[in-house]
Design a protein around this motif. Structure first.
Motif, PDB file in Angstrom:
ATOM      1  N   ILE A  82       0.886  -1.168   0.000  1.00 23.47           N
ATOM      2  CA  ILE A  82       0.000   0.000   0.000  1.00 23.47           C
ATOM      3  C   ILE A  82       0.919   1.211   0.000  1.00 23.47           C
ATOM      4  N   MET A  83       0.846   2.025  -1.049  1.00 24.66           N
ATOM      5  CA  MET A  83       1.826   3.080  -1.240  1.00 24.66           C
ATOM      6  C   MET A  83       1.163   4.427  -1.492  1.00 24.66           C
ATOM      7  N   PHE A  84       1.953   5.473  -1.288  1.00 22.56           N
ATOM      8  CA  PHE A  84       1.541   6.828  -1.640  1.00 22.56           C
ATOM      9  C   PHE A  84       2.202   7.202  -2.966  1.00 22.56           C
ATOM     10  N   PRO A  85       1.531   7.984  -3.805  1.00 26.62           N
ATOM     11  CA  PRO A  85       2.090   8.312  -5.122  1.00 26.62           C
ATOM     12  C   PRO A  85       3.257   9.286  -5.023  1.00 26.62           C
ATOM     13  N   GLU A  86       3.977   9.424  -6.126  1.00 27.87           N
ATOM     14  CA  GLU A  86       5.016  10.448  -6.207  1.00 27.87           C
ATOM     15  C   GLU A  86       4.390  11.818  -5.940  1.00 27.87           C
ATOM     16  N   PRO A  87       5.102  12.729  -5.280  1.00 25.71           N
ATOM     17  CA  PRO A  87       6.529  12.681  -4.919  1.00 25.71           C
ATOM     18  C   PRO A  87       6.814  12.187  -3.510  1.00 25.71           C
ATOM     19  N   CYS A  88       5.994  11.299  -2.970  1.00 22.44           N
ATOM     20  CA  CYS A  88       6.207  10.814  -1.603  1.00 22.44           C
ATOM     21  C   CYS A  88       7.591  10.177  -1.489  1.00 22.44           C
ATOM     22  N   PRO A  89       8.435  10.648  -0.570  1.00 23.66           N
ATOM     23  CA  PRO A  89       9.788  10.088  -0.443  1.00 23.66           C
ATOM     24  C   PRO A  89       9.807   8.683   0.136  1.00 23.66           C
ATOM     25  N   PHE A  90       8.689   8.273   0.755  1.00 23.89           N
ATOM     26  CA  PHE A  90       8.653   6.933   1.332  1.00 23.89           C
ATOM     27  C   PHE A  90       8.722   5.860   0.250  1.00 23.89           C
ATOM     28  N   ARG A  91       8.276   6.164  -0.951  1.00 26.35           N
ATOM     29  CA  ARG A  91       8.238   5.169  -2.035  1.00 26.35           C
ATOM     30  C   ARG A  91       9.642   4.621  -2.319  1.00 26.35           C
ATOM     31  N   GLU A  92      10.567   5.519  -2.661  1.00 14.85           N
ATOM     32  CA  GLU A  92      11.909   5.077  -3.015  1.00 14.85           C
ATOM     33  C   GLU A  92      12.616   4.417  -1.844  1.00 14.85           C
ATOM     34  N   GLN A  93      12.350   4.935  -0.641  1.00 17.46           N
ATOM     35  CA  GLN A  93      12.972   4.330   0.534  1.00 17.46           C
ATOM     36  C   GLN A  93      12.484   2.897   0.721  1.00 17.46           C
ATOM     37  N   ALA A  94      11.195   2.678   0.530  1.00 18.16           N
ATOM     38  CA  ALA A  94      10.627   1.332   0.671  1.00 18.16           C
ATOM     39  C   ALA A  94      11.125   0.412  -0.438  1.00 18.16           C
ATOM     40  N   PHE A  95      11.072   0.883  -1.683  1.00 16.63           N
ATOM     41  CA  PHE A  95      11.495   0.049  -2.813  1.00 16.63           C
ATOM     42  C   PHE A  95      12.977  -0.309  -2.706  1.00 16.63           C
ATOM     43  N   SER A  96      13.817   0.658  -2.363  1.00 18.64           N
ATOM     44  CA  SER A  96      15.255   0.405  -2.258  1.00 18.64           C
ATOM     45  C   SER A  96      15.561  -0.594  -1.148  1.00 18.64           C
ATOM     46  N   ALA A  97      14.881  -0.441  -0.008  1.00 18.72           N
ATOM     47  CA  ALA A  97      15.118  -1.355   1.114  1.00 18.72           C
ATOM     48  C   ALA A  97      14.702  -2.782   0.753  1.00 18.72           C
ATOM     49  N   LEU A  98      13.563  -2.937   0.104  1.00 20.55           N
ATOM     50  CA  LEU A  98      13.099  -4.275  -0.290  1.00 20.55           C
ATOM     51  C   LEU A  98      14.027  -4.896  -1.331  1.00 20.55           C
ATOM     52  N   ALA A  99      14.503  -4.077  -2.269  1.00 22.56           N
ATOM     53  CA  ALA A  99      15.410  -4.591  -3.299  1.00 22.56           C
ATOM     54  C   ALA A  99      16.709  -5.090  -2.672  1.00 22.56           C
ATOM     55  N   ARG A 100      17.249  -4.312  -1.707  1.00 23.92           N
ATOM     56  CA  ARG A 100      18.484  -4.728  -1.051  1.00 23.92           C
ATOM     57  C   ARG A 100      18.296  -6.027  -0.276  1.00 23.92           C
ATOM     58  N   ALA A 101      17.084  -6.233   0.231  1.00 25.35           N
ATOM     59  CA  ALA A 101      16.793  -7.453   0.995  1.00 25.35           C
ATOM     60  C   ALA A 101      16.407  -8.624   0.102  1.00 25.35           C
ATOM     61  N   GLY A 102      16.332  -8.385  -1.202  1.00 25.15           N
ATOM     62  CA  GLY A 102      15.979  -9.463  -2.135  1.00 25.15           C
ATOM     63  C   GLY A 102      14.513  -9.835  -2.116  1.00 25.15           C
ATOM     64  N   ARG A 103      13.665  -8.931  -1.639  1.00 25.34           N
ATOM     65  CA  ARG A 103      12.227  -9.201  -1.603  1.00 25.34           C
ATOM     66  C   ARG A 103      11.565  -8.793  -2.921  1.00 25.34           C
ATOM     67  N   HIS A 104      10.453  -9.438  -3.231  1.00 23.88           N
ATOM     68  CA  HIS A 104       9.670  -9.113  -4.419  1.00 23.88           C
ATOM     69  C   HIS A 104       8.311  -8.571  -3.968  1.00 23.88           C
ATOM     70  N   TRP A 105       7.756  -7.647  -4.735  1.00 18.50           N
ATOM     71  CA  TRP A 105       6.533  -6.980  -4.325  1.00 18.50           C
ATOM     72  C   TRP A 105       5.746  -6.509  -5.538  1.00 18.50           C
ATOM     73  N   TYR A 106       4.523  -6.121  -5.271  1.00 14.45           N
ATOM     74  CA  TYR A 106       3.711  -5.426  -6.271  1.00 14.45           C
ATOM     75  C   TYR A 106       2.875  -4.381  -5.549  1.00 14.45           C
ATOM     76  N   GLU A 107       2.547  -3.319  -6.253  1.00 15.70           N
ATOM     77  CA  GLU A 107       1.801  -2.212  -5.659  1.00 15.70           C
ATOM     78  C   GLU A 107       0.304  -2.506  -5.785  1.00 15.70           C
ATOM     79  N   ARG A 108      -0.295  -2.857  -4.653  1.00 14.24           N
ATOM     80  CA  ARG A 108      -1.693  -3.277  -4.684  1.00 14.24           C
ATOM     81  C   ARG A 108      -2.651  -2.103  -4.581  1.00 14.24           C
ATOM     82  N   ILE A 109      -2.313  -1.129  -3.725  1.00 13.55           N
ATOM     83  CA  ILE A 109      -3.161   0.050  -3.530  1.00 13.55           C
ATOM     84  C   ILE A 109      -2.264   1.282  -3.526  1.00 13.55           C
ATOM     85  N   THR A 110      -2.666   2.300  -4.267  1.00 18.23           N
ATOM     86  CA  THR A 110      -1.981   3.594  -4.244  1.00 18.23           C
ATOM     87  C   THR A 110      -2.999   4.648  -3.846  1.00 18.23           C
TER      88      THR A 110
END
Length: 302
Positions: free
Chosen positions: A183-211
Motif C-alpha cells: 500500500i503506497m503513496f504516489p510520487e513525490p512521496c519520499p517513502f516510495r523510493e525508501q521502501a522500494f530500495s530497502a526491499l530490493a536490497r533485501a531481495g524481496r519481491h513486491w507489487y503495488e496493490r493500492i496507491t
C-alpha cells in the motif's frame, strides 16, 4: 493525613521522570542535574506521604499513588504553563495560516495551535493538512504562513528538526510472503523510493496493490489486511503489526521534519508562533512512558 502543598518544580521533576523513564533523562529534559531531580522527587514523596515510584535495579514503575498524581500533575502543569504564556505573550491580532502533514496532524500537535489561539483570542487560525510537497509549494506561493513539513534535498532546515522513524506496518492476518502486496503513496512521496530500495536490497519481491494520497485510506487498507505499508511512527495505529528485520523486513531510514515559514513576508504572529513551536515541539515529540504506562511513538528532536 494532611498532604503538603504542591510545588511546581517538584511536579515538573516527577512528570519528567515518569515520561522520560529514568532520572538521568529527566534531568537532561529539565536542564537539571540527576542528584537535583532525585532530591526533588524525594521531597515530593515526603509531602505526599506515600511512595510515588517503585525502584529496583532495572526498572521504575509508578505506584497507585503515583498514577493518580501523574494525571493531576499534567493538568496542573498545563494550566500553569498556559497562565505563564498568557501573562508573558505579546498582544497579537490577525490571521495565521499553518500547514501540517496528514500523518503528523495528531491531536497532541494540533493542541499546540488550539492553545495558541486560546492565549491569543484576537488571532484567527487557519489550518491546512496536506502532503509536504504541497505545503512547500504553498509556502513558496505565500498561500500559507508556516508549515511543519518533510525536510528534503535543497530545503533549508530550521534549528529544530524532528526525527521520526519509518516502519513497515501490516495487520495480523496480512500475507507476508513474496510477492508482497504494498500500500503506497504516489510520487513525490519520499517513502516510495525508501521502501522500494530497502526491499530490493533485501531481495524481496513486491507489487503495488493500492496507491492512495490519503493516510487515513492507507490506514484502513492496512487494518483490513490488504497489504503492507511504509508509515512514520505518527501514523501507526493500535492493532497494527510493526514488522522488523526478524520478520524479513529491512530497517527503514527515518524521516526529518522541520518548521518552515514564508519566503517573502513575515508578521509578529508568525514570528511568535515559530518561536513557540520550536520550544513546545521538544515536549510534544518527547517519548511519554509514564513508566508503567503506554509509550508513544519514538520521536526525538535534535
Amino acid at each position: 493525613m494532611t498532604i503538603g502543598r504542591f510545588n511546581i518544580e517538584l511536579l515538573e521533576a516527577f512528570v519528567a521522570v515518569a515520561e522520560a523513564g529514568n532520572v538521568t533523562h529527566a534531568g537532561s529534559r529539565l536542564n537539571r542535574t540527576q542528584p537535583c531531580v532525585s532530591t526533588q522527587l524525594r521531597r515530593l514523596e515526603d509531602r505526599v506521604g506515600k511512595p510515588l515510584i517503585e525502584r529496583n535495579a532495572r526498572t521504575m514503575n509508578l505506584t497507585p499513588a503515583g498514577r493518580i498524581l501523574y494525571q493531576h500533575a499534567l493538568d496542573i502543569l498545563r494550566s500553569h504553563e498556559e497562565a505563564r504564556l498568557r501573562l508573558s505573550a505579546p498582544e497579537l491580532t490577525g490571521t495565521v495560516h499553518v500547514g501540517l502533514p496528514e500523518w503528523y496532524a495528531t491531536g497532541q500537535l494540533q493542541s499546540i495551535f488550539c492553545n495558541f489561539v486560546k492565549i491569543h483570542p484576537n488571532v484567527k487560525l487557519e489550518m491546512t493538512v496536506a502532503d509536504s510537497a504541497t505545503l512547500h509549494d504553498m509556502l513558496a506561493n505565500n498561500d500559507i504562513n508556516l508549515a511543519i513539513a518533510l525536510a528534503g534535498p535543497g530545503r533549508a532546515k530550521s534549528s529544530t528538526i524532528v526525527e521520526e522513524p519509518l516502519h513497515w506496518a501490516a495487520s495480523e492476518d496480512c500475507p507476508l510472503t513474496d510477492p508482497l502486496p504494498l500500500i503506497m503513496f504516489p510520487e513525490p512521496c519520499p517513502f516510495r523510493e525508501q521502501a522500494f530500495s530497502a526491499l530490493a536490497r533485501a531481495g524481496r519481491h513486491w507489487y503495488e496493490r493500492i496507491t492512495t494520497t490519503s493516510v487515513a485510506a492507507a490506514q484502513v487498507a492496512v487494518m483490513s489486511g490488504a497489504g503492507v505499508c511504509c508509515l512514520p511512527s505518527g501514523a501507526i495505529l493500535d492493532g497494527f503489526r510493526v514488522l522488523k528485520e526478524q520478520h524479513g523486513f529491512p530497517k527503514l531510514p527515518g524521516t526529518e521534519l522541520a518548521i518552515y515559514t514564508q519566503s517573502k513576508t513575515q508578521s509578529p504572529i508568525v514570528d511568535y508562533l515559530e518561536e513557540h513551536l520550536n520550544e513546545l515541539l521538544q515536549n510534544v515529540t518527547a517519548q511519554h512512558s509514564a513508566l508503567a504506562g503506554k509509550t508513544q511513538p519514538d520521536l526525538r528532536v535534535v
